[in-house]
Design a protein around this motif. Structure first.
Motif, mmCIF file in Angstrom:
data_model
loop_
_atom_site.group_PDB
_atom_site.id
_atom_site.type_symbol
_atom_site.label_atom_id
_atom_site.label_comp_id
_atom_site.label_asym_id
_atom_site.label_seq_id
_atom_site.Cartn_x
_atom_site.Cartn_y
_atom_site.Cartn_z
ATOM 1 N N GLY A 28 0.797 -1.227 0.000
ATOM 2 C CA GLY A 28 0.000 0.000 0.000
ATOM 3 C C GLY A 28 0.825 1.270 0.000
ATOM 4 N N ASP A 29 2.100 1.178 0.308
ATOM 5 C CA ASP A 29 2.893 2.400 0.473
ATOM 6 C C ASP A 29 4.358 2.115 0.157
ATOM 7 O OD1 ASP A 29 3.402 5.050 1.090
ATOM 8 O OD2 ASP A 29 2.368 4.982 3.018
ATOM 9 N N GLY A 30 5.121 3.174 0.008
ATOM 10 C CA GLY A 30 6.573 3.069 -0.099
ATOM 11 C C GLY A 30 7.042 2.174 -1.236
ATOM 12 N N ARG A 33 4.498 -0.461 -2.661
ATOM 13 C CA ARG A 33 3.497 0.116 -3.568
ATOM 14 C C ARG A 33 4.092 0.260 -4.973
ATOM 15 N NH1 ARG A 33 2.677 5.092 -5.587
ATOM 16 N NH2 ARG A 33 0.520 5.656 -6.111
ATOM 17 N N THR A 34 5.283 0.819 -5.031
ATOM 18 C CA THR A 34 5.924 1.021 -6.340
ATOM 19 C C THR A 34 6.261 -0.310 -6.992
ATOM 20 O OG1 THR A 34 6.778 3.133 -5.583
ATOM 21 C CG2 THR A 34 7.847 2.179 -7.507
ATOM 22 N N GLY A 50 -1.572 -6.020 2.577
ATOM 23 C CA GLY A 50 -1.209 -4.929 3.481
ATOM 24 C C GLY A 50 -2.244 -4.773 4.570
ATOM 25 N N THR A 52 -3.605 -1.643 5.558
ATOM 26 C CA THR A 52 -4.508 -0.491 5.396
ATOM 27 C C THR A 52 -5.241 -0.637 4.063
ATOM 28 O OG1 THR A 52 -2.896 0.843 6.609
ATOM 29 C CG2 THR A 52 -4.653 2.036 5.474
ATOM 30 N N LYS A 55 -5.379 2.072 1.300
ATOM 31 C CA LYS A 55 -4.152 2.239 0.504
ATOM 32 C C LYS A 55 -4.066 1.157 -0.576
ATOM 33 C CE LYS A 55 -1.131 4.376 3.978
ATOM 34 N NZ LYS A 55 0.192 4.269 4.626
ATOM 35 N N VAL A 59 -3.961 1.512 -4.779
ATOM 36 C CA VAL A 59 -2.997 0.855 -5.681
ATOM 37 C C VAL A 59 -3.758 0.036 -6.724
ATOM 38 C CG1 VAL A 59 -1.041 -0.748 -5.827
ATOM 39 C CG2 VAL A 59 -1.227 0.805 -3.876
ATOM 40 N N THR A 208 11.067 7.158 1.410
ATOM 41 C CA THR A 208 9.762 6.631 1.829
ATOM 42 C C THR A 208 9.472 7.135 3.237
ATOM 43 O OG1 THR A 208 10.673 4.704 2.935
ATOM 44 C CG2 THR A 208 10.211 4.452 0.577
ATOM 45 N N ALA A 209 8.254 6.818 3.714
ATOM 46 C CA ALA A 209 7.879 7.232 5.078
ATOM 47 C C ALA A 209 8.836 6.630 6.102
ATOM 48 C CB ALA A 209 6.442 6.782 5.356
#
Ligand SMILES: NC(=O)c1ccc[n+]([C@@H]2O[C@H](COP(=O)([O-])OP(=O)(O)OC[C@H]3O[C@@H](n4cnc5c(N)ncnc54)[C@H](OP(=O)(O)O)[C@@H]3O)[C@@H](O)[C@H]2O)c1
Length: 252
Positions: A28-30, A33-34, A50, A52, A55, A59, A208-209
């Motif tokens: 979902g992130d970072g 995700r990519t 994931g 969440t 998110k 995607v 990323t976060a």
């Protein structure tokens, strides 16, 4: 530990992952995700795992908008998932797919960044649960499906502090050493009996976060973006890395 890299100037075919089904954790992130978007753009059907859901849905929508194969969403919190949930997941996938061609273990927690003396026990356990135990359980239940693929790839996400310990990186560093150990054990176990290859990958500092949390004083754009490091993620997941196993890769 000798670090390996994708071949210099590696340039994957646009249909590198056509017909392959690949599960990505932390999709979902970072970086996850990519990686999911990139795998879909190269033809894969991507299973987005994931914690969440919103998110993952974003995607999913991005993959559909880009014309990729319809992805799957697996909403699962790797911190709280019990053995029954892993078995249910595997049964569900076995009912839907003939095989699984790729598994990117990417989800991770950073945990406490402080001296060992000050680290919290629960935080330590949480990091081990997500970064180590979840990798074991997910791999264990998905191995039968992975072994049914003509040449499946398992990629475990490592870190520089999982290859050389560093002060204040506590549970995170230890979890990444465990990840390297798991990679070596599994690769050795599967080397002569199956077509499944297993490698670790250190993305190195990436914007990323997680990176921004670990290095709050850093200028985030000094680091590459997840998009910049996708070459080695594609190399390890596609057939160009067939036969490569038990190796510790680095994005640069
Ligand atoms: N970025 C770097 O500089 C760097 C360097 C070395 C290694 N790494 C490694 O690269 C991988 C990706 O890192 P990143 O920088 O992309 O981190 P990130 O931006 O924090 O993303 C991590 C992803 O993992 C998911 N996740 C965390 N806990 C989870 C749980 N309990 N259940 C399911 N999913 C969970 C997160 O979900 P939510 O979106 O819901 O939070 C998020 O999607 C990690 O293994 C990390 O250790 C990163």
């Amino acid at each position: 530990m000798e670090e390996k890299f994708a071949p210099r100037g590696y340039s994957p075919e646009s249909d590198l992952l056509q017909g392959k089904t690949i599960l990505v954790t932390g999709a979902g992130d970072g970086i996850g995700r990519t990686a999911a978007l990139t795998y879909a753009a190269h033809g894969a059907t991507v299973l987005l795992l994931g914690r969440t859901e919103s998110k993952l849905e974003a995607v999913y929508d991005a993959i559909e908008r880009a014309g990729g194969a319809q992805p799957g969403i697996i909403a699962m919190d790797l911190l709280s998932a019990d053995a029954a949930q892993y078995h249910t997941l595997a049964e569900g996938l076995e009912g839907t797919f003939d095989c699984l061609d790729g598994l990117l273990h990417n989800a991770a927690l950073l945990g406490d960044m402080c001296p060992v003396e000050n680290a919290g026990y629960q935080s330590w356990c949480d990091v081990m649960q997500v970064n180590v135990n979840a990798q074991f359980m997910l791999t264990k239940v998905l191995l039968p499906l992975l072994q049914r693929a003509p040449g499946a790839s398992i990629v475990l996400t490592s870190s520089g502090v999982g290859r050389s310990g560093r002060a204040y990186w506590g549970s995170y560093a230890v979890s990444k050493f465990a990840t390297e150990g798991f990679m070596q054990v599994l690769a050795d176990e599967l080397a002569n009996t199956t077509q499944v290859r297993v490698n670790s990958l250190n993305p190195k500092g990436t914007n990323t976060a997680m990176r921004r949390t670990a290095y709050p004083a850093e200028n985030p754009t000094d680091n590459p973006s997840p998009e910049d490091i996708m070459g080695v993620y594609l190399y390890l997941m596609g057939d160009d890395s067939r036969g490569v196993t038990g190796q510790a890769f680095s994005a640069r």
